[in-house]
Write an enzyme that holds these catalytic residues in place. Sequence first.
Site, PDB file in Angstrom:
ATOM      1  N   GLY A 191     -42.481  68.482  27.822  1.00  0.00           N
ATOM      2  CA  GLY A 191     -42.072  69.123  29.066  1.00  0.00           C
ATOM      3  C   GLY A 191     -41.154  68.276  29.940  1.00  0.00           C
ATOM      4  CD  GLU A 229     -47.060  68.640  20.785  1.00  0.00           C
ATOM      5  OE1 GLU A 229     -46.167  69.487  20.829  1.00  0.00           O
ATOM      6  OE2 GLU A 229     -48.111  68.734  21.445  1.00  0.00           O
ATOM      7  CD  GLU A 250     -49.903  70.277  28.107  1.00  0.00           C
ATOM      8  OE1 GLU A 250     -50.298  71.442  27.894  1.00  0.00           O
ATOM      9  OE2 GLU A 250     -48.689  69.959  28.063  1.00  0.00           O
ATOM     10  CG  HIS A 291     -51.444  70.033  23.555  1.00  0.00           C
ATOM     11  ND1 HIS A 291     -51.160  69.452  24.766  1.00  0.00           N
ATOM     12  CD2 HIS A 291     -50.264  70.507  23.074  1.00  0.00           C
ATOM     13  CE1 HIS A 291     -49.862  69.577  25.008  1.00  0.00           C
ATOM     14  NE2 HIS A 291     -49.299  70.208  23.995  1.00  0.00           N
ATOM     15  CE  LYS A 340     -47.261  72.985  26.438  1.00  0.00           C
ATOM     16  NZ  LYS A 340     -46.785  71.699  26.916  1.00  0.00           N
ATOM     17  CB  SER A 348     -38.284  67.846  25.158  1.00  0.00           C
ATOM     18  OG  SER A 348     -39.016  67.623  26.347  1.00  0.00           O
ATOM     19  CG  ASN A 392     -48.885  75.111  23.259  1.00  0.00           C
ATOM     20  OD1 ASN A 392     -49.571  75.997  23.772  1.00  0.00           O
ATOM     21  ND2 ASN A 392     -49.103  73.817  23.467  1.00  0.00           N
TER      22      ASN A 392
HETATM   23  P1  PGA Z   1     -42.532  71.299  25.325  1.00  0.00           P
HETATM   24  O1  PGA Z   1     -44.094  71.254  24.940  1.00  0.00           O
HETATM   25  O2  PGA Z   1     -41.792  71.853  24.148  1.00  0.00           O
HETATM   26  O3  PGA Z   1     -42.457  72.160  26.543  1.00  0.00           O
HETATM   27  O4  PGA Z   1     -42.128  69.858  25.597  1.00  0.00           O
HETATM   28  C1  PGA Z   1     -44.501  70.955  23.645  1.00  0.00           C
HETATM   29  C2  PGA Z   1     -46.005  71.008  23.540  1.00  0.00           C
HETATM   30  O5  PGA Z   1     -46.699  70.601  24.483  1.00  0.00           O
HETATM   31  O6  PGA Z   1     -46.542  71.457  22.517  1.00  0.00           O
END
Ligand code: PGA
Length: 247
Positions: free
Chosen positions: A171, A165, A97, A95, A13, A210, A11
């Site tokens: 992140g 997640e 976000e 997601h 983003k 992560s 992803n």
């Molecule tokens: P990350 O993000 O691997 O940077 O923690 C995962 C995601 O949001 O899909």
Amino acid sequence: MSKPTPLIAGNWKMNGLAASLDEARAIAGGLGATPARVAICPPAILIHRMAQALSGTAVLVGGQDHHWDDSGAFTGDVSAEMLVDAGAALAILGHSERRTGYRETDAVVAAKVQAALRAGLEPIVCVGETLEQRKAGDALAVVTGQVRGSLPAELAGRPFSVAYEPVWAIGTGLTPTTPEIEEVHRAIRETLVELFGDFGRTPPILYGGSVKPGNAAEILHADEVGGALVGGASLKAEDFLGIIRAL
Ligand code: PGA
């Protein structure tokens, strides 16, 4: 019923410009033999060029989000059909976000999943609890509630995956322990079987938050973990390949 084919999806983003296509080419070039299906989900504007750059390789291209309607007066939005037209085969939906930053409810996510299916996209539906919800002992209830609310009945018989997640792991460099991941993944599997009967055993349940080359082997081999949704570490070919090779 056979085990789900693992899926490892990157992803990107809101990261990546035309020059980043070299990274995607390096991922495809370094892939080698893997039991996983591998996908990269770049920003919508890069999908067409990435699909062209990766054509003839085993790496799939996906979108990160799309509207719940098929077309119309929605300034700034893209439809599922547009993603398919650009070369996408999958879409990340729900997601955290989007759920947090754009107030997407389970009902909105479910409507987007229906739109994805109408267009022929394979949805990756994300769920996950916040740190407060985990501390309050509500992680399983929150996650299974999101699964029930975000997965419409039309998914029966269609290819899709669920990505667990934990919001606090995205992140941050923090990850749940392996038993914590397994507990949630088993609960998601039970909910899928409740919703879809035997077919509920077939969708892979991805872990996201992560995931790095250093922790990928342990996470990917945990019970009921059928792959990973990778954010930051999918932006660098070497790191993403390290995760894929850990399977
Ligand atoms: P990350 O993000 O691997 O940077 O923690 C995962 C995601 O949001 O899909």
